[in-house]
Design a protein around this motif. Structure first.
Motif, PDB file in Angstrom:
ATOM      1  N   ILE A   5      -0.249   4.480   7.796  1.00  0.00           N
ATOM      2  CA  ILE A   5       0.010   4.118   6.409  1.00  0.00           C
ATOM      3  C   ILE A   5      -1.263   3.565   5.776  1.00  0.00           C
ATOM      4  CG2 ILE A   5       1.321   2.612   4.856  1.00  0.00           C
ATOM      5  CD1 ILE A   5       2.969   4.833   6.004  1.00  0.00           C
ATOM      6  N   THR A   6      -1.854   2.586   6.420  1.00  0.00           N
ATOM      7  CA  THR A   6      -3.110   2.021   5.913  1.00  0.00           C
ATOM      8  C   THR A   6      -4.268   2.270   6.873  1.00  0.00           C
ATOM      9  OG1 THR A   6      -2.780  -0.140   6.968  1.00  0.00           O
ATOM     10  CG2 THR A   6      -1.822   0.182   4.779  1.00  0.00           C
ATOM     11  N   ASN A   7      -3.971   2.738   8.066  1.00  0.00           N
ATOM     12  CA  ASN A   7      -4.997   2.901   9.086  1.00  0.00           C
ATOM     13  C   ASN A   7      -4.730   4.208   9.834  1.00  0.00           C
ATOM     14  OD1 ASN A   7      -6.407   2.729  11.645  1.00  0.00           O
ATOM     15  ND2 ASN A   7      -6.695   0.549  11.248  1.00  0.00           N
ATOM     16  N   PHE A   8      -5.706   5.110   9.816  1.00  0.00           N
ATOM     17  CA  PHE A   8      -5.527   6.428  10.430  1.00  0.00           C
ATOM     18  C   PHE A   8      -6.380   6.595  11.687  1.00  0.00           C
ATOM     19  CE2 PHE A   8      -4.253   6.701   6.056  1.00  0.00           C
ATOM     20  CZ  PHE A   8      -3.091   7.456   6.106  1.00  0.00           C
ATOM     21  N   THR A   9      -6.801   5.453  12.252  1.00  0.00           N
ATOM     22  CA  THR A   9      -7.625   5.490  13.463  1.00  0.00           C
ATOM     23  C   THR A   9      -6.908   6.199  14.602  1.00  0.00           C
ATOM     24  OG1 THR A   9      -8.736   3.436  12.849  1.00  0.00           O
ATOM     25  CG2 THR A   9      -8.821   4.083  15.170  1.00  0.00           C
ATOM     26  N   PHE A  10      -5.637   5.886  14.795  1.00  0.00           N
ATOM     27  CA  PHE A  10      -4.918   6.466  15.931  1.00  0.00           C
ATOM     28  C   PHE A  10      -4.532   7.919  15.673  1.00  0.00           C
ATOM     29  CE2 PHE A  10      -4.532   1.907  16.468  1.00  0.00           C
ATOM     30  CZ  PHE A  10      -5.012   1.790  17.770  1.00  0.00           C
ATOM     31  N   ASP A  11      -4.424   8.311  14.413  1.00  0.00           N
ATOM     32  CA  ASP A  11      -4.291   9.740  14.123  1.00  0.00           C
ATOM     33  C   ASP A  11      -5.526  10.480  14.597  1.00  0.00           C
ATOM     34  OD1 ASP A  11      -1.813  10.477  12.465  1.00  0.00           O
ATOM     35  OD2 ASP A  11      -2.487   8.648  11.493  1.00  0.00           O
ATOM     36  N   ARG A  12      -6.695   9.902  14.348  1.00  0.00           N
ATOM     37  CA  ARG A  12      -7.940  10.541  14.778  1.00  0.00           C
ATOM     38  C   ARG A  12      -8.021  10.597  16.306  1.00  0.00           C
ATOM     39  NH1 ARG A  12     -11.951  10.890  10.766  1.00  0.00           N
ATOM     40  NH2 ARG A  12     -11.481   9.794   8.817  1.00  0.00           N
ATOM     41  N   LEU A  13      -7.672   9.487  16.956  1.00  0.00           N
ATOM     42  CA  LEU A  13      -7.797   9.407  18.412  1.00  0.00           C
ATOM     43  C   LEU A  13      -6.793  10.301  19.129  1.00  0.00           C
ATOM     44  CD1 LEU A  13      -8.327   5.561  18.892  1.00  0.00           C
ATOM     45  CD2 LEU A  13     -10.050   7.363  19.089  1.00  0.00           C
ATOM     46  N   LEU A  14      -5.620  10.482  18.536  1.00  0.00           N
ATOM     47  CA  LEU A  14      -4.539  11.201  19.217  1.00  0.00           C
ATOM     48  C   LEU A  14      -4.273  12.583  18.634  1.00  0.00           C
ATOM     49  CD1 LEU A  14      -2.171   8.139  19.736  1.00  0.00           C
ATOM     50  CD2 LEU A  14      -3.699   9.207  21.405  1.00  0.00           C
ATOM     51  N   GLY A  15      -5.185  13.054  17.787  1.00  0.00           N
ATOM     52  CA  GLY A  15      -5.150  14.451  17.378  1.00  0.00           C
ATOM     53  C   GLY A  15      -4.155  14.811  16.296  1.00  0.00           C
ATOM     54  N   CYS A  37       0.838  -1.206   0.000  1.00  0.00           N
ATOM     55  CA  CYS A  37       0.000   0.000   0.000  1.00  0.00           C
ATOM     56  C   CYS A  37       0.872   1.255   0.000  1.00  0.00           C
ATOM     57  CB  CYS A  37      -0.925   0.000   1.209  1.00  0.00           C
ATOM     58  SG  CYS A  37      -2.270  -1.197   1.121  1.00  0.00           S
ATOM     59  N   HIS A  38       1.964   1.218   0.757  1.00  0.00           N
ATOM     60  CA  HIS A  38       2.880   2.357   0.809  1.00  0.00           C
ATOM     61  C   HIS A  38       3.455   2.639  -0.582  1.00  0.00           C
ATOM     62  CE1 HIS A  38       6.399   4.387   3.199  1.00  0.00           C
ATOM     63  NE2 HIS A  38       5.680   5.257   2.527  1.00  0.00           N
ATOM     64  N   PRO A  92       2.535   6.756  -9.567  1.00  0.00           N
ATOM     65  CA  PRO A  92       1.613   7.575 -10.375  1.00  0.00           C
ATOM     66  C   PRO A  92       0.486   6.707 -10.945  1.00  0.00           C
ATOM     67  CG  PRO A  92       3.606   7.136 -11.623  1.00  0.00           C
ATOM     68  CD  PRO A  92       3.846   6.593 -10.242  1.00  0.00           C
ATOM     69  N   PHE A  93      -0.363   6.279 -10.059  1.00  0.00           N
ATOM     70  CA  PHE A  93      -1.430   5.319 -10.373  1.00  0.00           C
ATOM     71  C   PHE A  93      -2.650   5.704  -9.560  1.00  0.00           C
ATOM     72  CE2 PHE A  93      -3.538   1.477  -8.652  1.00  0.00           C
ATOM     73  CZ  PHE A  93      -4.064   0.950  -9.826  1.00  0.00           C
ATOM     74  N   GLN A  94      -3.788   5.784 -10.187  1.00  0.00           N
ATOM     75  CA  GLN A  94      -5.018   6.148  -9.498  1.00  0.00           C
ATOM     76  C   GLN A  94      -5.782   4.881  -9.127  1.00  0.00           C
ATOM     77  OE1 GLN A  94      -5.798   8.936  -8.333  1.00  0.00           O
ATOM     78  NE2 GLN A  94      -7.908   8.714  -7.725  1.00  0.00           N
ATOM     79  N   PRO A  95      -5.850   4.538  -7.849  1.00  0.00           N
ATOM     80  CA  PRO A  95      -6.560   3.317  -7.443  1.00  0.00           C
ATOM     81  C   PRO A  95      -8.045   3.401  -7.774  1.00  0.00           C
ATOM     82  CG  PRO A  95      -5.181   4.172  -5.666  1.00  0.00           C
ATOM     83  CD  PRO A  95      -5.241   5.237  -6.717  1.00  0.00           C
ATOM     84  N   ARG A  96      -8.642   2.249  -7.999  1.00  0.00           N
ATOM     85  CA  ARG A  96     -10.080   2.194  -8.281  1.00  0.00           C
ATOM     86  C   ARG A  96     -10.909   2.257  -7.006  1.00  0.00           C
ATOM     87  NH1 ARG A  96     -10.605  -2.592 -12.914  1.00  0.00           N
ATOM     88  NH2 ARG A  96      -9.287  -1.586 -14.494  1.00  0.00           N
ATOM     89  N   TRP A  97     -10.386   1.698  -5.937  1.00  0.00           N
ATOM     90  CA  TRP A  97     -11.143   1.617  -4.694  1.00  0.00           C
ATOM     91  C   TRP A  97     -11.040   2.928  -3.927  1.00  0.00           C
ATOM     92  CZ3 TRP A  97      -7.796  -3.175  -4.498  1.00  0.00           C
ATOM     93  CH2 TRP A  97      -8.426  -4.225  -5.151  1.00  0.00           C
ATOM     94  N   ASN A  98     -12.184   3.393  -3.438  1.00  0.00           N
ATOM     95  CA  ASN A  98     -12.210   4.674  -2.731  1.00  0.00           C
ATOM     96  C   ASN A  98     -11.368   4.659  -1.461  1.00  0.00           C
ATOM     97  OD1 ASN A  98     -13.862   5.963  -4.598  1.00  0.00           O
ATOM     98  ND2 ASN A  98     -15.745   5.282  -3.600  1.00  0.00           N
ATOM     99  N   TRP A  99     -11.350   3.521  -0.749  1.00  0.00           N
ATOM    100  CA  TRP A  99     -10.579   3.465   0.501  1.00  0.00           C
ATOM    101  C   TRP A  99      -9.085   3.617   0.224  1.00  0.00           C
ATOM    102  CZ3 TRP A  99      -6.917  -0.372   1.140  1.00  0.00           C
ATOM    103  CH2 TRP A  99      -7.025  -1.494   0.312  1.00  0.00           C
ATOM    104  N   LEU A 100      -8.639   3.081  -0.907  1.00  0.00           N
ATOM    105  CA  LEU A 100      -7.225   3.197  -1.251  1.00  0.00           C
ATOM    106  C   LEU A 100      -6.904   4.606  -1.768  1.00  0.00           C
ATOM    107  CD1 LEU A 100      -4.572   1.719  -1.289  1.00  0.00           C
ATOM    108  CD2 LEU A 100      -5.146   0.780  -3.532  1.00  0.00           C
TER     109      LEU A 100
END
Length: 253
Positions: free
Chosen positions: A193-203, A157-158, A164-172
């Motif tokens: 990188i693939t999960n931003f849950t802790f960015d949200r929780l920790l500001g 995923c990284h 330079p590629f546009q993924p088809r899936w919205n989550w990606l």
């Protein structure tokens, strides 16, 4: 003369010059990815040859999935983006390899992949105690396998995020947008990188560049000319395209 084999022998890969097909070939032939996959297969073979109650190992493997993003977040924010590693001569080269070089040139595939001497110990430290507590040796092996395969997923995923590629899936697509903001707008947020849950929780989460000021250290991670004069070890290891500066684009090729 040493025999050179494989597509990684004697060449460099830059994601901004690659197609998805190029990436797949380079990804599966990189020594780190091959090591993760071989070790994961070894773990699975062990589990097959040593049958036990499969529910315990399965639970250990599943629990790695929500815990791993937290471990990555903490390491990324407080170690890779911390400033203490480059301030010690014993760890300056380590910091340069595992993160400074990647932010200097995010398209250089050779420094995008984590170094095995740092990633493997991290995987083992995070997964073995958890798995062992749940199901003993089999649980530890299952947790390690889960951590190895999760790392493979993270790394791919990284790579996609810098291709330079546009993924088809919205989550990606969303994942790519958030990570590129970390690299090119403000590095003091969006550590996932693939999960931003802790960015949200920790500001530390921001969904759009206009939500947070542009950082002057997005490419050098705070290793400015002033810092280099006090702690010169990374600068001494860098070439002319990697000298510390206030803010500049990735090096030319």
């Amino acid at each position: 003369m040493a025999l050179k084999l494989g597509p990684w022998s004697g060449r460099k890969y830059f994601l901004d010059k690659m197609t998805l097909r190029d990436l797949v070939g380079a990804y599966f032939t990189h020594h780190a990815i091959m090591a993760y996959l071989v070790l994961a297969i070894g773990c699975l073979v062990y589990l097959v040859l040593n049958p036990s109650n499969y529910w315990g190992p399965a639970l250990a493997a599943v629990l790695v999935l929500p815990i791993y993003p937290l471990a990555w977040y903490l390491l990324h924010r407080f170690v890779l983006h911390g400033r203490w590693l480059y301030r010690m001569p014993q760890t300056a080269a380590l910091w340069k390899r595992i993160h400074f070089d990647h932010h200097q040139d995010p398209n250089d595939l050779g420094v995008l992949f984590g170094a095995l001497y740092t990633t493997l110990p991290t995987i083992l430290i995070v997964t073995i105690p958890l798995g062992w507590a749940i199901a003993g040796p089999s649980g530890a092996v299952a947790a390690v396998a889960s951590g190895l395969l999760t790392t493979c997923f993270y790394e791919f995923c990284h790579c996609i995020q810098h291709l330079p590629f546009q993924p088809r899936w919205n989550w990606l697509k969303r994942m790519k947008k958030l990570h590129l903001a970390h690299h090119f707008h403000n590095e003091q947020g969006n550590y996932g990188i693939t999960n931003f849950t802790f960015d949200r929780l920790l500001g530390t989460y921001y969904s759009h560049p206009r939500e947070t000021p542009r950082s002057s250290t997005v490419f050098n991670l705070g290793y400015t000319g002033e810092e280099a004069s006090r702690y010169p070890w990374v600068a001494e290891l860098s070439d002319e395209n990697q000298q510390p500066g206030a803010m500049r684009p990735a090096r030319n090729r």
